[in-house]
Design a protein around this motif. Structure first.
Motif, PDB file in Angstrom:
ATOM      1  N   VAL A   1       0.834  -1.199   0.000  1.00 53.98           N
ATOM      2  CA  VAL A   1       0.000   0.000   0.000  1.00 53.98           C
ATOM      3  C   VAL A   1       0.864   1.242   0.000  1.00 53.98           C
ATOM      4  CG1 VAL A   1      -1.710   1.330   1.305  1.00 53.98           C
ATOM      5  CG2 VAL A   1      -1.899  -1.167   1.196  1.00 53.98           C
ATOM      6  N   VAL A   2       0.552   2.133  -0.949  1.00 57.70           N
ATOM      7  CA  VAL A   2       1.241   3.424  -1.021  1.00 57.70           C
ATOM      8  C   VAL A   2       0.519   4.437  -0.145  1.00 57.70           C
ATOM      9  CG1 VAL A   2       1.953   5.306  -2.544  1.00 57.70           C
ATOM     10  CG2 VAL A   2       2.068   2.918  -3.337  1.00 57.70           C
ATOM     11  N   SER A   3      -0.819   4.488  -0.244  1.00 66.19           N
ATOM     12  CA  SER A   3      -1.608   5.483   0.487  1.00 66.19           C
ATOM     13  C   SER A   3      -3.067   5.060   0.486  1.00 66.19           C
ATOM     14  CB  SER A   3      -1.455   6.864  -0.143  1.00 66.19           C
ATOM     15  OG  SER A   3      -1.961   6.843  -1.471  1.00 66.19           O
ATOM     16  N   SER A   4      -3.890   5.821   1.288  1.00 66.47           N
ATOM     17  CA  SER A   4      -5.341   5.586   1.289  1.00 66.47           C
ATOM     18  C   SER A   4      -6.052   6.918   1.201  1.00 66.47           C
ATOM     19  CB  SER A   4      -5.770   4.844   2.551  1.00 66.47           C
ATOM     20  OG  SER A   4      -5.567   5.648   3.707  1.00 66.47           O
ATOM     21  N   ASP A   5      -7.282   6.859   0.695  1.00 68.42           N
ATOM     22  CA  ASP A   5      -8.104   8.053   0.578  1.00 68.42           C
ATOM     23  C   ASP A   5      -9.522   7.704   1.049  1.00 68.42           C
ATOM     24  OD1 ASP A   5      -9.086  10.555   0.020  1.00 68.42           O
ATOM     25  OD2 ASP A   5      -9.415  10.124  -2.119  1.00 68.42           O
ATOM     26  N   PRO A   6      -9.966   8.235   2.233  1.00 67.03           N
ATOM     27  CA  PRO A   6      -9.344   9.224   3.118  1.00 67.03           C
ATOM     28  C   PRO A   6      -8.086   8.672   3.781  1.00 67.03           C
ATOM     29  CG  PRO A   6     -11.699   9.056   3.536  1.00 67.03           C
ATOM     30  CD  PRO A   6     -11.345   7.900   2.685  1.00 67.03           C
ATOM     31  N   PRO A   7      -7.211   9.570   4.216  1.00 64.43           N
ATOM     32  CA  PRO A   7      -5.954   9.119   4.822  1.00 64.43           C
ATOM     33  C   PRO A   7      -6.185   8.507   6.212  1.00 64.43           C
ATOM     34  CG  PRO A   7      -6.134  11.509   4.919  1.00 64.43           C
ATOM     35  CD  PRO A   7      -7.276  11.045   4.071  1.00 64.43           C
ATOM     36  N   ALA A   8      -5.168   7.824   6.709  1.00 60.24           N
ATOM     37  CA  ALA A   8      -5.242   7.167   8.009  1.00 60.24           C
ATOM     38  C   ALA A   8      -5.593   8.161   9.115  1.00 60.24           C
ATOM     39  CB  ALA A   8      -3.902   6.498   8.319  1.00 60.24           C
ATOM     40  N   GLY A   9      -6.458   7.705  10.070  1.00 60.62           N
ATOM     41  CA  GLY A   9      -6.860   8.550  11.191  1.00 60.62           C
ATOM     42  C   GLY A   9      -8.118   9.343  10.958  1.00 60.62           C
ATOM     43  N   THR A  10      -8.580   9.445   9.718  1.00 60.44           N
ATOM     44  CA  THR A  10      -9.788  10.211   9.418  1.00 60.44           C
ATOM     45  C   THR A  10     -11.022   9.465   9.924  1.00 60.44           C
ATOM     46  OG1 THR A  10      -8.713  11.049   7.422  1.00 60.44           O
ATOM     47  CG2 THR A  10     -11.113  11.338   7.587  1.00 60.44           C
ATOM     48  N   GLU A  11     -11.966  10.187  10.594  1.00 61.57           N
ATOM     49  CA  GLU A  11     -13.223   9.592  11.053  1.00 61.57           C
ATOM     50  C   GLU A  11     -14.219   9.571   9.898  1.00 61.57           C
ATOM     51  OE1 GLU A  11     -14.271   8.464  14.096  1.00 61.57           O
ATOM     52  OE2 GLU A  11     -12.327   8.723  15.091  1.00 61.57           O
ATOM     53  N   VAL A  12     -14.724   8.377   9.579  1.00 66.15           N
ATOM     54  CA  VAL A  12     -15.695   8.223   8.498  1.00 66.15           C
ATOM     55  C   VAL A  12     -16.829   7.337   8.988  1.00 66.15           C
ATOM     56  CG1 VAL A  12     -13.982   8.517   6.675  1.00 66.15           C
ATOM     57  CG2 VAL A  12     -14.479   6.229   7.542  1.00 66.15           C
ATOM     58  N   ASP A  13     -17.983   7.396   8.309  1.00 66.45           N
ATOM     59  CA  ASP A  13     -19.099   6.532   8.646  1.00 66.45           C
ATOM     60  C   ASP A  13     -18.721   5.075   8.431  1.00 66.45           C
ATOM     61  OD1 ASP A  13     -20.593   8.705   9.242  1.00 66.45           O
ATOM     62  OD2 ASP A  13     -21.813   8.658   7.417  1.00 66.45           O
ATOM     63  N   GLN A  14     -19.119   4.256   9.370  1.00 66.68           N
ATOM     64  CA  GLN A  14     -18.909   2.823   9.190  1.00 66.68           C
ATOM     65  C   GLN A  14     -19.654   2.382   7.931  1.00 66.68           C
ATOM     66  OE1 GLN A  14     -20.442  -0.087  12.181  1.00 66.68           O
ATOM     67  NE2 GLN A  14     -18.264  -0.322  12.663  1.00 66.68           N
ATOM     68  N   GLY A  15     -18.981   1.580   7.088  1.00 64.60           N
ATOM     69  CA  GLY A  15     -19.559   1.169   5.810  1.00 64.60           C
ATOM     70  C   GLY A  15     -19.074   1.987   4.629  1.00 64.60           C
ATOM     71  N   SER A  16     -18.343   3.050   4.914  1.00 63.27           N
ATOM     72  CA  SER A  16     -17.824   3.891   3.832  1.00 63.27           C
ATOM     73  C   SER A  16     -16.738   3.150   3.047  1.00 63.27           C
ATOM     74  CB  SER A  16     -17.229   5.186   4.403  1.00 63.27           C
ATOM     75  OG  SER A  16     -18.217   5.935   5.071  1.00 63.27           O
ATOM     76  N   THR A  17     -16.488   3.651   1.802  1.00 63.65           N
ATOM     77  CA  THR A  17     -15.456   3.075   0.942  1.00 63.65           C
ATOM     78  C   THR A  17     -14.160   3.847   1.086  1.00 63.65           C
ATOM     79  OG1 THR A  17     -17.070   2.269  -0.653  1.00 63.65           O
ATOM     80  CG2 THR A  17     -14.812   2.528  -1.437  1.00 63.65           C
ATOM     81  N   VAL A  18     -13.064   3.112   1.221  1.00 60.69           N
ATOM     82  CA  VAL A  18     -11.742   3.714   1.313  1.00 60.69           C
ATOM     83  C   VAL A  18     -10.933   3.261   0.089  1.00 60.69           C
ATOM     84  CG1 VAL A  18      -9.601   3.840   2.634  1.00 60.69           C
ATOM     85  CG2 VAL A  18     -11.811   3.746   3.824  1.00 60.69           C
ATOM     86  N   THR A  19     -10.430   4.226  -0.680  1.00 57.14           N
ATOM     87  CA  THR A  19      -9.621   3.915  -1.862  1.00 57.14           C
ATOM     88  C   THR A  19      -8.186   3.679  -1.429  1.00 57.14           C
ATOM     89  OG1 THR A  19     -11.052   5.251  -3.262  1.00 57.14           O
ATOM     90  CG2 THR A  19      -8.854   4.725  -4.111  1.00 57.14           C
ATOM     91  N   VAL A  20      -7.648   2.489  -1.828  1.00 62.61           N
ATOM     92  CA  VAL A  20      -6.299   2.097  -1.400  1.00 62.61           C
ATOM     93  C   VAL A  20      -5.401   2.005  -2.646  1.00 62.61           C
ATOM     94  CG1 VAL A  20      -4.929   0.374  -0.196  1.00 62.61           C
ATOM     95  CG2 VAL A  20      -7.306   0.797   0.509  1.00 62.61           C
ATOM     96  N   ALA A  21      -4.287   2.751  -2.661  1.00 60.89           N
ATOM     97  CA  ALA A  21      -3.330   2.746  -3.778  1.00 60.89           C
ATOM     98  C   ALA A  21      -2.269   1.688  -3.530  1.00 60.89           C
ATOM     99  CB  ALA A  21      -2.699   4.120  -3.925  1.00 60.89           C
ATOM    100  N   ILE A  22      -2.134   0.730  -4.475  1.00 58.83           N
ATOM    101  CA  ILE A  22      -1.150  -0.346  -4.372  1.00 58.83           C
ATOM    102  C   ILE A  22      -0.016  -0.074  -5.375  1.00 58.83           C
ATOM    103  CG2 ILE A  22      -0.762  -2.819  -4.582  1.00 58.83           C
ATOM    104  CD1 ILE A  22      -2.581  -2.117  -2.287  1.00 58.83           C
ATOM    105  N   SER A  23       1.210  -0.177  -4.903  1.00 59.22           N
ATOM    106  CA  SER A  23       2.369   0.094  -5.765  1.00 59.22           C
ATOM    107  C   SER A  23       2.555  -1.015  -6.800  1.00 59.22           C
ATOM    108  CB  SER A  23       3.640   0.218  -4.913  1.00 59.22           C
ATOM    109  OG  SER A  23       4.769   0.334  -5.755  1.00 59.22           O
TER     110      SER A  23
END
Length: 859
Positions: free
Chosen positions: A727-749
């Motif tokens: 994993v290069v990064s995530s969107d939203p970034p780590a530590g961000t409070e989001v609704d449970q069930g939300s989608t997190v975009t993960v960038a893979i190198s």
């Protein structure tokens, strides 16, 4: 023929018998009954019975009903036997010698270790006065209040005894029917309270004998010199001094009536305890004096309820321990069935629940409170054991002799936000969740509050937050919405079940009750939070562990069986929320730094008239309250002191709590609270923090997101710094409070990859370098002359623009230095013809143009 005629009696009898036996039996039976009737009271074989019961000659119910002769005879027999027994008992009952009060045993009170003395209770304050020095008005008042038939009865009052017996048997209530002479016999001779039927019989017989042997005035005077009047006063002389500051000879009619009125229950009828009860008894005595004819109605109507003097306790009550000893006495006399007289005379051993080390620590901690506070500031602090409710340490004030009101058990203060956990408990019991979210902004519109709006302390805005966060930050607007949702009656019910008395001043089922308008005693709040600490098991507080007789037998034990009031899972979540205020971002973070897990809540009333911190570790529950009392007992805003800008629950009370508990917990095991049970259903999807996925594989990242209820979406990116597949990064970034069930975009190198080289020919050196670096390339610069490209611009790139190159590769750019410089002719060249350049010189010139130029300059 004579024989056939049946003239023979024997033959006739045989004939009737042969004809049938039944008629013969009926005849025989009838003859027997008649014979019995004639004989009267006949038994078998015609003998008479001593008692005709069951009644002979009667049938049915009448056979079993005793005759009037039998009833009268039985009554007469029992009467004779009873009189005989009474006469025998009367003859055999001696008049005992007068009890020697100088030899009465002292009761010793110990701390919880059973070895360290706290104080003593004993008869010390008594002055015997002769009968002729006791004024008649005092004697008349006591007769009117205690035994209006005293001068007429023979030492007992049969009507009063019968009335008391009827009440005791029918209603199970203890009602006395004793005359003054009986009380005199009980106290002066038995030196104890008689409460058994056999004891009462002996007391009655002794009273009759005393009445025959002693003058009424002698009995009455000895009685007045013996009984307890309260205020540590035994006998009428010391009572007159304690209540009015005069000797018994100087008592007025009104004062005598008050003293006579307190005799049945000095701890309840003393005006300093209850002026209403004291005046009721005062009126009863005066009315009795009119009834007995010792005063006229006009004299009675002229009386004014008397003023008593300030009560000064003996030195055993001096200092902070005086509050403890007073509580010990009150608990024993109200719950153990032991009277004040017995406590002072029978030499009990009392072991309290007060831990001497903790008591010293709580007093030492309060001594560190800055001294520049207002003189009328009051501080109350108490520590309870969550296992059984035992009071382990208590600070009720600096000195019981100068300030008799106990700040922990008698004074009250508005609860403020310490009341919020009751609303939280009701909310969770009715399906709420710590993860529910509400509007936490100031001025939330809600009818039932001033101006139909709810305000936060200091006007703070918090946005939309969870119930857990609202607890940590003590957000009024969120709790008001919760209370409106669950119902304020349920919040009140939770408070009462936890330990706040239903009679508490200001306790009601109004919507605003969540903000703590009720004014409980500090002990009440300690009990309630102790229930939270004990996972929903409520224990009644007590200060007396045991009371033992001289022979070691236990007379009383204070502990009671805890009762479950709340479910454990609900309590787990309440305690989880209460760990918010002591921790980062909470209202009392200093309390969370003592070295043990802490849960608790601050509380500050309107205009800072009270400030609280009530908190607990697994082993100890401690409440600290501060409030300021005005000259007429009114609440005042607490004057800031000690450098505090304002006295709130999170300032001085929390500091004092932390200072004390950090020492109180020394040497105790570090125990965590039960984990959250997460009861209920959130009103909106709960918010969760995006975990840090950096460096994880795609599979691990998917697992981590699924664990907190988030959905992953993967994308591939080139990154030369991160290995392929991580994993290069995530969107939203780590530590961000989001609704449970939300989608997190993960960038893979996918590794470095290839990138198109930008075309930078003709750009300036600076622009070209920036463009190439932005594309992810490293840049190397070389220079060369060029007649067609201005100096400073790019002539070419390697690799060339538009071609693909590995991401992060180095691109070399050639930057123009402008046209080449031609060498200047030397002086000899004007004489000699110009030589033709050799091919070698021509090839070298471009590559060494700089040196050629330099050489020319140097020449």
């Amino acid at each position: 023929m004579p024989d056939r005629a049946g003239s023979s009696p024997s033959s006739g009898t045989s004939s009737r018998s042969a004809a049938g036996s039944a008629p013969t039996r009926r005849s025989a039976g009838g003859a027997s009954d008649k014979a019995g009737a004639k004989g009267g009271k006949g038994g078998k074989n015609g003998r008479k019975r001593l008692i005709d019961y069951p009644r002979a000659g009667k049938r049915g119910v009448r056979r079993w009903l005793p005759s009037w002769r039998l009833v009268l005879g039985a009554f007469a027999t029992f009467l004779v036997l009873g009189i005989g027994a009474f006469v025998a008992l009367y003859i055999l009952t001696p008049v005992p010698s007068v009890a020697d009060f100088a030899e009465a045993q002292t009761t010793t009170v110990y701390y919880a270790d059973g070895q360290t003395p706290m104080g003593t209770f004993g008869v010390q304050n008594r002055v015997i006065v002769p009968a002729d020095e006791i004024p008649q008005v005092m004697k008349d008042a006591v007769v009117a209040g205690e035994d209006r038939s005293f001068y007429r009865n023979p030492g007992i009052n049969p009507i009063g005894i019968a009335r008391a017996l009827y009440t005791n048997l029918r209603y199970g209530e203890h009602q006395g029917g004793s005359t003054i002479t009986q009380q005199y016999a009980e106290r002066y001779y038995f030196n104890t309270t008689v409460d058994t039927y056999t004891g009462k019989l002996k007391e009655a017989i002794l009273a009759i004998k005393l009445d025959r042997q002693q003058d009424k005035d002698e009995i009455l005077s000895n009685y007045l010199n013996t009984i307890y009047f309260g205020r540590d006063s035994y006998g009428i002389e010391t009572a007159a001094q304690s209540y009015f500051g005069v000797g018994v000879a100087d008592l007025t009619l009104s004062q005598a009536a008050l003293l006579a009125g307190v005799i049945p229950s000095p701890n309840n009828f003393d005006p300093r305890v209850s002026s209403e009860q004291a005046e009721r008894r005062w009126n009863y005595v005066l009315d009795g004096m009119v009834e007995t004819g010792t005063i006229t109605q006009e004299e009675r109507d002229a009386q004014v309820f008397p003023e008593t003097i300030e009560y000064s306790r003996s030195d055993i009550y001096a200092g902070p321990q005086g509050y403890l000893l007073s509580m010990v006495r009150d608990e024993i006399t109200s719950k153990a069935g032991i009277t004040d007289d017995q406590l002072d005379q029978r030499g009990y051993t009392v072991v309290t629940t007060i831990d001497p080390a903790l008591q010293q620590k709580i007093q030492d901690s309060i001594a560190t409170v800055p001294e520049d506070h207002a003189d009328n500031l009051r501080i109350g602090a108490v520590t309870l054991d969550p296992t059984d409710g035992a009071i382990l340490a208590l600070y009720g004030g600096p000195d019981y002799l100068t300030q008799a009101r106990n700040a922990v058990t008698q004074d009250r203060a508005q609860a403020g936000s310490t009341f919020k956990p009751f609303a939280l408990t009701a909310y969770l019991e009715n399906g709420g969740s710590l993860q529910s979210r509400y509007d936490g902004n100031n001025g939330y519109p809600l009818p039932g509050f001033p101006n139909d709006k709810v305000s936060n302390y200091g006007g703070a805005n918090y946005g939309t937050i969870t119930v857990a966060t609202a607890t940590a930050k003590s957000v009024n607007t969120v709790y008001a919405q919760m209370n409106d949702e669950v119902g304020p009656d349920k919040t009140m019910d939770a408070a009462v079940r936890a330990g706040v008395p239903e009679s508490t001043t200001g306790l009601n089922a109004e919507l605003s009750n969540v903000l703590g308008a009720a004014s409980p005693h500090p002990l009440d709040m300690a009990v309630a939070y102790n229930t939270f600490n004990a996972q929903g098991m409520r224990s009644d507080p007590f200060i007396v562990r045991s009371v033992s007789y001289l022979d070691g037998q236990v007379a009383y034990e204070g502990a009671t069986t805890p009762k479950r009031e709340f479910a454990e899972d609900v309590m787990a979540d309440v305690v989880t929320a209460l760990q918010g205020p002591p921790n980062a971002g909470g209202t009392a973070t200093q309390t969370g730094k003592i070295g043990w897990p802490v849960a608790g809540k601050t509380g500050t009333s309107t205009d800072n008239k009270s400030a609280w911190f009530v908190g607990f570790t697994r082993q100890l529950t401690t409440a600290v309250a501060m409030y300021q009392v005005g000259p007429n007992g009114e609440e005042e805003s607490i004057t800031p002191f000690g450098g505090y800008r304002a006295i709130t629950g999170g300032s001085a009370p929390a500091d004092l709590w932390a200072a004390y508990m950090s020492t109180a917990m020394e040497g105790r095991e570090v125990l965590d609270f039960p984990p959250a049970a997460n009861v209920g259903t959130p009103n909106t999807p709960p918010q969760v923090a995006v975990p840090d996925l950096t460096g994880m594989t795609e599979a691990d990242a998917q697992t981590a997101l699924g664990r907190v209820g988030l959905t992953p979406a993967f994308t591939q990116v080139n990154d030369p710094t991160v290995p392929v597949g991580q994993v290069v990064s995530s969107d939203p970034p780590a530590g961000t409070e989001v609704d449970q069930g939300s989608t997190v975009t993960v960038a893979i190198s996918q590794g470095p990859g290839t990138v198109e080289v930008p075309d930078v020919v003709g750009d300036t050196k600076a622009d070209a370098t920036a463009a190439l670096k932005a594309a992810g390339f490293a840049v190397t610069v070389v220079e060369d002359s060029d007649d067609t490209v201005p100096a400073g611009s790019v002539i070419s790139t390697d690799p060339a623009g538009g071609t693909q190159a590995e991401a992060g590769a180095t691109v070399t750019i050639t930057v123009s230095t402008g046209p080449a410089v031609e060498p200047s002719p030397s002086p000899t060249d004007t004489v000699s013809p110009t030589p033709t350049p050799s091919p070698t010189a021509t090839d070298a010139a471009p590559g060494n143009s700089g040196n050629a130029g330099g050489g020319g300059s140097g020449g």
